[in-house]
Structures are given as C-alpha cells and as structure tokens.
Scaffold this active site. Structure first.
Site, PDB file in Angstrom:
ATOM      1  N   LYS A 118       0.821  -1.206   0.000  1.00 41.85           N
ATOM      2  CA  LYS A 118       0.000   0.000   0.000  1.00 41.85           C
ATOM      3  C   LYS A 118       0.860   1.263   0.000  1.00 41.85           C
ATOM      4  O   LYS A 118       2.073   1.193   0.224  1.00 41.85           O
ATOM      5  CB  LYS A 118      -0.937  -0.047   1.216  1.00 41.85           C
ATOM      6  CG  LYS A 118      -1.975  -1.193   1.164  1.00 41.85           C
ATOM      7  CD  LYS A 118      -2.856  -1.157   2.402  1.00 41.85           C
ATOM      8  CE  LYS A 118      -3.997  -2.157   2.325  1.00 41.85           C
ATOM      9  NZ  LYS A 118      -4.891  -2.040   3.519  1.00 41.85           N
ATOM     10  N   TYR A 159     -12.417  -1.778  -3.455  1.00 42.58           N
ATOM     11  CA  TYR A 159     -12.929  -1.891  -2.080  1.00 42.58           C
ATOM     12  C   TYR A 159     -14.453  -1.745  -2.015  1.00 42.58           C
ATOM     13  O   TYR A 159     -14.994  -1.330  -0.995  1.00 42.58           O
ATOM     14  CB  TYR A 159     -12.251  -0.852  -1.186  1.00 42.58           C
ATOM     15  CG  TYR A 159     -10.880  -1.268  -0.694  1.00 42.58           C
ATOM     16  CD1 TYR A 159     -10.715  -2.416   0.093  1.00 42.58           C
ATOM     17  CD2 TYR A 159      -9.746  -0.518  -0.975  1.00 42.58           C
ATOM     18  CE1 TYR A 159      -9.468  -2.803   0.562  1.00 42.58           C
ATOM     19  CE2 TYR A 159      -8.488  -0.894  -0.499  1.00 42.58           C
ATOM     20  CZ  TYR A 159      -8.362  -2.037   0.270  1.00 42.58           C
ATOM     21  OH  TYR A 159      -7.129  -2.424   0.741  1.00 42.58           O
ATOM     22  N   PHE A 214     -15.174   4.081   7.587  1.00 42.75           N
ATOM     23  CA  PHE A 214     -13.791   4.339   7.192  1.00 42.75           C
ATOM     24  C   PHE A 214     -13.594   4.400   5.675  1.00 42.75           C
ATOM     25  O   PHE A 214     -12.478   4.591   5.195  1.00 42.75           O
ATOM     26  CB  PHE A 214     -12.854   3.287   7.801  1.00 42.75           C
ATOM     27  CG  PHE A 214     -13.171   1.854   7.396  1.00 42.75           C
ATOM     28  CD1 PHE A 214     -12.701   1.328   6.197  1.00 42.75           C
ATOM     29  CD2 PHE A 214     -13.933   1.030   8.218  1.00 42.75           C
ATOM     30  CE1 PHE A 214     -12.974   0.025   5.821  1.00 42.75           C
ATOM     31  CE2 PHE A 214     -14.214  -0.285   7.849  1.00 42.75           C
ATOM     32  CZ  PHE A 214     -13.736  -0.790   6.646  1.00 42.75           C
ATOM     33  N   THR A 234      -5.812  -7.039  10.707  1.00 44.47           N
ATOM     34  CA  THR A 234      -6.000  -5.713  10.103  1.00 44.47           C
ATOM     35  C   THR A 234      -5.441  -4.616  11.009  1.00 44.47           C
ATOM     36  O   THR A 234      -4.782  -3.680  10.545  1.00 44.47           O
ATOM     37  CB  THR A 234      -7.512  -5.466   9.871  1.00 44.47           C
ATOM     38  OG1 THR A 234      -8.057  -6.581   9.169  1.00 44.47           O
ATOM     39  CG2 THR A 234      -7.745  -4.188   9.083  1.00 44.47           C
ATOM     40  N   ARG A 237       2.353  -6.757   9.340  1.00 43.43           N
ATOM     41  CA  ARG A 237       1.661  -5.587   9.906  1.00 43.43           C
ATOM     42  C   ARG A 237       2.186  -5.279  11.312  1.00 43.43           C
ATOM     43  O   ARG A 237       2.339  -4.107  11.673  1.00 43.43           O
ATOM     44  CB  ARG A 237       0.151  -5.824   9.893  1.00 43.43           C
ATOM     45  CG  ARG A 237      -0.430  -5.634   8.480  1.00 43.43           C
ATOM     46  CD  ARG A 237      -1.845  -6.144   8.391  1.00 43.43           C
ATOM     47  NE  ARG A 237      -2.520  -5.694   7.178  1.00 43.43           N
ATOM     48  CZ  ARG A 237      -3.707  -6.158   6.786  1.00 43.43           C
ATOM     49  NH1 ARG A 237      -4.336  -7.074   7.494  1.00 43.43           N
ATOM     50  NH2 ARG A 237      -4.264  -5.701   5.678  1.00 43.43           N
ATOM     51  N   ASN A 268      -1.877   0.115   7.068  1.00 48.33           N
ATOM     52  CA  ASN A 268      -1.401  -1.184   7.539  1.00 48.33           C
ATOM     53  C   ASN A 268      -0.559  -1.928   6.502  1.00 48.33           C
ATOM     54  O   ASN A 268      -0.540  -3.147   6.449  1.00 48.33           O
ATOM     55  CB  ASN A 268      -2.574  -2.017   8.067  1.00 48.33           C
ATOM     56  CG  ASN A 268      -3.632  -2.244   7.009  1.00 48.33           C
ATOM     57  OD1 ASN A 268      -3.453  -1.862   5.853  1.00 48.33           O
ATOM     58  ND2 ASN A 268      -4.722  -2.879   7.384  1.00 48.33           N
ATOM     59  N   HIS A 328      -2.094  -5.352   1.604  1.00 48.55           N
ATOM     60  CA  HIS A 328      -3.387  -6.008   1.395  1.00 48.55           C
ATOM     61  C   HIS A 328      -3.159  -7.479   1.099  1.00 48.55           C
ATOM     62  O   HIS A 328      -2.192  -7.836   0.436  1.00 48.55           O
ATOM     63  CB  HIS A 328      -4.113  -5.363   0.200  1.00 48.55           C
ATOM     64  CG  HIS A 328      -5.292  -6.175  -0.268  1.00 48.55           C
ATOM     65  ND1 HIS A 328      -6.530  -6.079   0.330  1.00 48.55           N
ATOM     66  CD2 HIS A 328      -5.405  -7.129  -1.233  1.00 48.55           C
ATOM     67  CE1 HIS A 328      -7.363  -6.923  -0.273  1.00 48.55           C
ATOM     68  NE2 HIS A 328      -6.702  -7.570  -1.230  1.00 48.55           N
ATOM     69  N   GLU A 363      -9.406 -10.193  -7.741  1.00 43.21           N
ATOM     70  CA  GLU A 363      -8.478  -9.099  -7.445  1.00 43.21           C
ATOM     71  C   GLU A 363      -7.244  -9.134  -8.350  1.00 43.21           C
ATOM     72  O   GLU A 363      -6.751  -8.087  -8.767  1.00 43.21           O
ATOM     73  CB  GLU A 363      -8.063  -9.163  -5.967  1.00 43.21           C
ATOM     74  CG  GLU A 363      -9.216  -8.815  -5.034  1.00 43.21           C
ATOM     75  CD  GLU A 363      -8.862  -8.909  -3.567  1.00 43.21           C
ATOM     76  OE1 GLU A 363      -9.746  -8.659  -2.727  1.00 43.21           O
ATOM     77  OE2 GLU A 363      -7.696  -9.230  -3.248  1.00 43.21           O
TER      78      GLU A 363
HETATM   79  P1  ADP Z   1      -8.022  -6.453   5.584  1.00 39.55           P
HETATM   80  O1  ADP Z   1      -7.152  -5.517   4.775  1.00 39.55           O
HETATM   81  O2  ADP Z   1      -7.286  -7.003   6.785  1.00 39.55           O
HETATM   82  O3  ADP Z   1      -8.693  -7.514   4.764  1.00 39.55           O
HETATM   83  P2  ADP Z   1     -10.634  -5.129   5.670  1.00 39.55           P
HETATM   84  O4  ADP Z   1     -10.932  -5.828   4.376  1.00 39.55           O
HETATM   85  O5  ADP Z   1     -11.604  -5.264   6.778  1.00 39.55           O
HETATM   86  O6  ADP Z   1      -9.189  -5.549   6.236  1.00 39.55           O
HETATM   87  O7  ADP Z   1     -10.469  -3.554   5.394  1.00 39.55           O
HETATM   88  C1  ADP Z   1      -9.792  -3.089   4.242  1.00 39.55           C
HETATM   89  C2  ADP Z   1      -8.867  -1.975   4.658  1.00 39.55           C
HETATM   90  O8  ADP Z   1      -9.639  -0.871   5.135  1.00 39.55           O
HETATM   91  C3  ADP Z   1      -7.918  -2.291   5.820  1.00 39.55           C
HETATM   92  O9  ADP Z   1      -6.774  -3.015   5.436  1.00 39.55           O
HETATM   93  C4  ADP Z   1      -7.587  -0.897   6.327  1.00 39.55           C
HETATM   94  O10 ADP Z   1      -6.638  -0.223   5.488  1.00 39.55           O
HETATM   95  C5  ADP Z   1      -8.943  -0.205   6.192  1.00 39.55           C
HETATM   96  N1  ADP Z   1      -9.750  -0.367   7.438  1.00 39.55           N
HETATM   97  C6  ADP Z   1     -10.471  -1.453   7.814  1.00 39.55           C
HETATM   98  N2  ADP Z   1     -11.086  -1.255   8.988  1.00 39.55           N
HETATM   99  C7  ADP Z   1     -10.743  -0.018   9.385  1.00 39.55           C
HETATM  100  C8  ADP Z   1     -11.046   0.791  10.531  1.00 39.55           C
HETATM  101  N3  ADP Z   1     -11.820   0.329  11.519  1.00 39.55           N
HETATM  102  N4  ADP Z   1     -10.494   2.027  10.595  1.00 39.55           N
HETATM  103  C9  ADP Z   1      -9.714   2.498   9.608  1.00 39.55           C
HETATM  104  N5  ADP Z   1      -9.387   1.811   8.506  1.00 39.55           N
HETATM  105  C10 ADP Z   1      -9.882   0.557   8.382  1.00 39.55           C
HETATM  106 MG    MG Z   2     -10.131  -7.393   3.307  1.00 44.58          MG
END
Ligand code: ADP
Ligand code: MG
Length: 143
Positions: free
Chosen positions: A10, A50, A58, A92, A103, A113, A116, A127
């Site tokens: 990212k 997304y 968020f 996450t 992470r 973070n 992805h 994807e």
């Molecule tokens: P992951 O990337 O672990 O699969 P998610 O698919 O739930 O997580 O979310 C996509 C991305 O959105 C996260 O990697 C993060 O960058 C952002 N994100 C998710 N939840 C939050 C939150 N509660 N606050 C801020 N950013 C978030």
């Molecule tokens: Mg995800």
C-alpha cells in the site's frame, strides 16, 4: 484449493521505503512472485477494488489513503496461498497482529497497515484480474 493470492504493497509501504523488506519477507515465506507492477490508483479504481466496504465509516478515508501515492500490486503463488498470506500479514489492526507478522513489524495503525491480502480464493482471482489482464499475465509467464 487455490494457489494464488493478491498482495498490494500500500502507499504507506512505498512511502516508508519498505518495498524491498516486505517482498523479502513474502519470498522467504515461500511465495512466488508471478506478476508485479507499480501503479497509482484513481478514486474510481480504489472504490471498485474496495466496493465491499462502500458506506462503512472508514470508506472515504480508505479511498483517500489508497490514492495518496503509488502502490505495488503483486500476484503471488504458493500452496494454500490465501490463508498462508493472511497469516503472514497479520490482523488488520497492527496492535492485534501476531508477533513477526508484516503488519506487526511495519504498520502504524488500522488504516495504514502496509499490505493487502485477498480474503478468499474467489476474491483472489477477481483481485488479480483487477490489476493484471489475461493478456499481460500470458505475456509475463508465457503460459
Ligand atoms: P483487511 O485488509 O485485513 O482484509 P478489511 O478488508 O476489513 O481488512 O479492510 C480493508 C482496509 O480498510 C484495511 O486493510 C484498512 O486499510 C482499512 N480499514 C479497515 N477497517 C478499518 C477501521 N476500523 N479504521 C480504519 N481503517 C480501516
Ligand atoms: Mg479485506
């Protein structure tokens, strides 16, 4: 079982000059890099990628973050790729991520973070197709 997943280094990973370190961890964990590029997402492409998070609190911040600079999508291959890659990157929220995960090592907060990882075999294929065309994958791997 799928043997493919999609990683994205990212914009925070690129800005913090961590591309090399993160790819080293990925390769040392046994993943093969089958396609890689550097791109800058547009708001439209970020929203499409997304889409599942549309409307969440968020979402707008996530789109601003993902379009804030270049990122590096990588198509990866390994047995049990999706599950093993999620283990390698950690939760996450980096505060909750296991020791030694990418992470835990490098991420600043739940939004920024670093990386992805696809969350299912079905999404992994979608994807990968989002970032790499069939023609491109064919040209790269000669298959
Ligand atoms: P992951 O990337 O672990 O699969 P998610 O698919 O739930 O997580 O979310 C996509 C991305 O959105 C996260 O990697 C993060 O960058 C952002 N994100 C998710 N939840 C939050 C939150 N509660 N606050 C801020 N950013 C978030
Ligand atoms: Mg995800």
């Amino acid at each position: 079982m799928n043997n493919k997943t999609l990683a994205i280094l990212k914009p925070d990973c690129v800005k913090k000059n961590l591309i090399g370190k993160v790819i080293t961890l990925i390769q040392e964990a046994g993943f093969k890099v089958s396609a890689i590029k550097m791109i800058k997402l547009t708001p439209e492409t970020a929203k499409g990628f997304y889409e599942v998070h549309t409307g969440k609190f968020f979402f707008n911040d996530l789109i601003a973050y993902m379009t804030s600079g270049p990122c590096v999508p990588i198509a990866l291959e390994k047995e049990n790729a999706v599950e093993d890659f999620r283990k390698l990157i950690g939760a996450t929220d980096p505060a909750k991520a296991a020791e030694g995960t990418i992470r835990k090592l490098y991420a600043d907060n739940m939004q920024e973070n670093i990386v992805h990882g696809s969350d299912s075999d079905e999404n992994a294929l979608k994807e990968i197709a989002h970032f790499f065309s069939r023609k491109e994958l064919l040209e790269i791997n000669g298959l």
